[in-house]
Design an enzyme around this catalytic site. Structure first.
Site, short mmCIF file in Angstrom:
data_model
loop_
_atom_site.label_atom_id
_atom_site.label_comp_id
_atom_site.label_asym_id
_atom_site.label_seq_id
_atom_site.Cartn_x
_atom_site.Cartn_y
_atom_site.Cartn_z
N HIS A 63 17.98 41.16 82.90
CA HIS A 63 17.66 39.82 82.42
C HIS A 63 17.18 38.97 83.59
O HIS A 63 17.29 39.37 84.74
CB HIS A 63 18.84 39.19 81.67
CG HIS A 63 20.04 38.85 82.52
ND1 HIS A 63 20.75 39.80 83.22
CD2 HIS A 63 20.66 37.66 82.76
CE1 HIS A 63 21.75 39.20 83.85
NE2 HIS A 63 21.71 37.91 83.60
N HIS A 65 17.99 35.96 84.89
CA HIS A 65 18.77 35.02 85.71
C HIS A 65 18.51 35.31 87.19
O HIS A 65 18.33 36.46 87.59
CB HIS A 65 20.26 35.14 85.38
CG HIS A 65 20.68 34.28 84.22
ND1 HIS A 65 21.77 34.56 83.42
CD2 HIS A 65 20.14 33.13 83.72
CE1 HIS A 65 21.88 33.62 82.49
NE2 HIS A 65 20.90 32.75 82.64
N ASP A 67 20.22 35.48 89.84
CA ASP A 67 21.05 36.42 90.61
C ASP A 67 20.71 37.88 90.29
O ASP A 67 21.29 38.79 90.88
CB ASP A 67 22.55 36.14 90.43
CG ASP A 67 23.00 36.17 88.98
OD1 ASP A 67 22.24 35.72 88.09
OD2 ASP A 67 24.12 36.65 88.71
N HIS A 269 29.92 42.80 88.70
CA HIS A 269 29.64 41.39 88.40
C HIS A 269 30.96 40.60 88.39
O HIS A 269 31.28 39.88 87.46
CB HIS A 269 28.91 41.27 87.05
CG HIS A 269 28.07 40.02 86.93
ND1 HIS A 269 28.54 38.85 86.41
CD2 HIS A 269 26.77 39.78 87.25
CE1 HIS A 269 27.58 37.93 86.40
NE2 HIS A 269 26.49 38.47 86.92
ZN LIG Z 1 23.28 36.30 83.75
#
Ligand SMILES: [Zn+2]
Ligand SMILES: [Zn+2]
EC number: 3.1.26.11
Lengths: 307, 307
Positions: A63, A65, A67, A269
């Site tokens: 995805h 994002h 990070d 994560h």
């Molecule tokens: Zn995320």
């Protein structure tokens, strides 16, 4: 086939955990590396490993994002600077193309290798004689996907020693026997290839998921996988916070692993709110639900087990 | 006023030198930090310092090469995540706006502070009662600028002790005396503010240049500066290579410093072809031409001297 975790933190880089990146080392299988996500400073992390950027063949982005993607332009540029000349394919959700094209154009980064950008959705992303990669949408604040990487079954190996012992010398006939044909020898014997070929080796399955709340597609992707990589941003007691921020807890990840009947669960994560002393507790929480759970760290290297 | 070097390498990150970034610490002067360039992993470097991202007030980008800008989106996002709420202004050459807007939009990075992006060219970029920042184009493969940061002269301080000794108690009158007015006292005395105000403190000048070949504007920007930060990607004997890649050698940088009559020269943007053992030699080369030369490293911290 190994998994080398390059960044196992959440959201922002911290001293002990960088933002997301994970290398699937396929050196024996195809002399290549596949990267999953590429947070900022992934190329810096790579400097501390034996991984050669020019060997990176594919990059799968779960995805968009920051990070998970802000290390991409730099890594692509350095791969070129360091002599990478073979094609690289980046698979990402819609938007990855604009991000990469603008970043490379504005910075006048001129790659010396062909870059192919594929914006994917649910379904089959890639397939060849060795591997298959499928994606399904998960449940996150932005479109976030999980991947199911299926290694194809390998034909059994021909028992050349047994053949030689029985007086059948190497030659073109070995190829026919390997394909399990029945062969008439010059000396009158009739032999069956299947008697000389070992059992096929079942390919492995790895599920690597992007940020997500627990969801059905996570189970779907991980079903009977040898190994599942699942986020666990929060500890078990923070289920409400996890839900609010579209993430999972250690225990929710473990429930997915159990339900999907996987061989092993890697938890990544991890929020920087958890200090090094807490990591063991996070792992224990997950193990109350799924015993083969492991909280991974930056540079953790895991050989993918066969079932 | 200090310079904290955060990244002193060239082109690609290396273990011992990260890509470009430099913090001008103005904590005493304005409780703020100004950043010059922001290569990938600048926020990671910052983690190893006492610098607070929320104190970063301005970011000046010399040019758009990846090793000078790829750390920007991540740093802007983390500044917000870590509680930064005050306005931040990014000054960059044309293109910086598109890079930042696309990166932040695609990654759905929602900043909790006002971000102002100013695309600049030659001339005055910023001026207030304390500082002035001017830019001039240098000679690089892409539009690359240098900055001249001028600290304004400080008014002399009022000698309150002397006033009290002469029987003039503190009060609104002190403000008038500080502005060097002539004042009639109630006791009939006439006194001159200039007799009680010390000499003004000359402001300092710092020149921070982006990647460049030696050029006239470099001298212009650095003229009589207290400190010059100049790239020296190559050693003295590699003048031809430096020219080909639009960079400078140690000795060319030192010549600029001498010609501009600066107080001190900091050499940065050192190619990773030079191992740690070579750094001393690079510094010596520069010193044959300009004695106050210093090859800086990541985390070198330099107090800006007064002339
Ligand atoms: Zn995320
Ligand atoms: Zn440059």
């Amino acid at each position: 086939m190994n998994l080398l975790f390059l960044g196992t933190g959440a959201g922002v880089p911290a001293k002990l955990r960088n933002v997301s990146a994970l290398a699937l080392m396929l050196l024996e299988e195809r002399n290549a590396v596949w990267l999953f996500d590429c947070g900022e400073a992934t190329q810096h992390q790579i400097l501390h490993t034996s991984l050669k950027p020019r060997k990176i063949e594919k990059i799968f982005i779960t995805h968009l994002h920051g990070d998970h993607i802000f290390g991409l332009p730099g890594l692509l540029g350095s791969r070129s600077f360091q002599g990478g000349t073979t094609e690289l394919t980046v698979y990402g959700p819609r938007g990855i193309r604009q991000f990469l094209e603008v970043s490379l154009k504005i910075s006048e980064t001129h790659l010396k290798y062909p870059l192919s950008i594929i914006e994917y959705g649910d379904g089959l992303l890639f397939e060849d004689s060795q591997f298959k990669v499928e994606a399904l949408l998960l449940d996150h604040a932005v479109a976030s996907y999980g991947f199911r990487i299926t290694e194809k079954d390998k034909q059994g190996t021909l028992d050349a020693r047994k053949l030689r012992e029985e007086g059948i010398p190497p030659g073109p006939i070995y190829k026919r026997l390997k394909e399990e044909e029945t062969v008439n020898l010059d000396d009158g014997r009739t032999i069956h290839g299947s008697d000389y070929v070992g059992p096929p080796q079942k390919g492995r399955v790895i599920a690597i998921l992007g940020d997500t709340r627990p969801c059905k597609n996570a189970v779907e992707l991980a079903r009977n996988a040898n190994l599942l990589v699942h986020e666990s941003t929060f500890s078990g007691e923070n289920e409400e916070m996890a839900r609010e921020y579209f993430h999972s807890t250690t225990m929710q990840a473990a429930e997915i692993a159990r339900e999907a009947n996987v061989g092993m669960l890697c938890l990544t994560h991890i929020s920087s709110r958890y200090a090094k002393e807490d990591w063991n507790r996070l792992e224990k929480e997950a193990r109350t639900i799924f015993s083969d759970s492991k909280v991974v760290s930056d540079f953790t290297n895991i050989a993918i087990p066969f079932n």
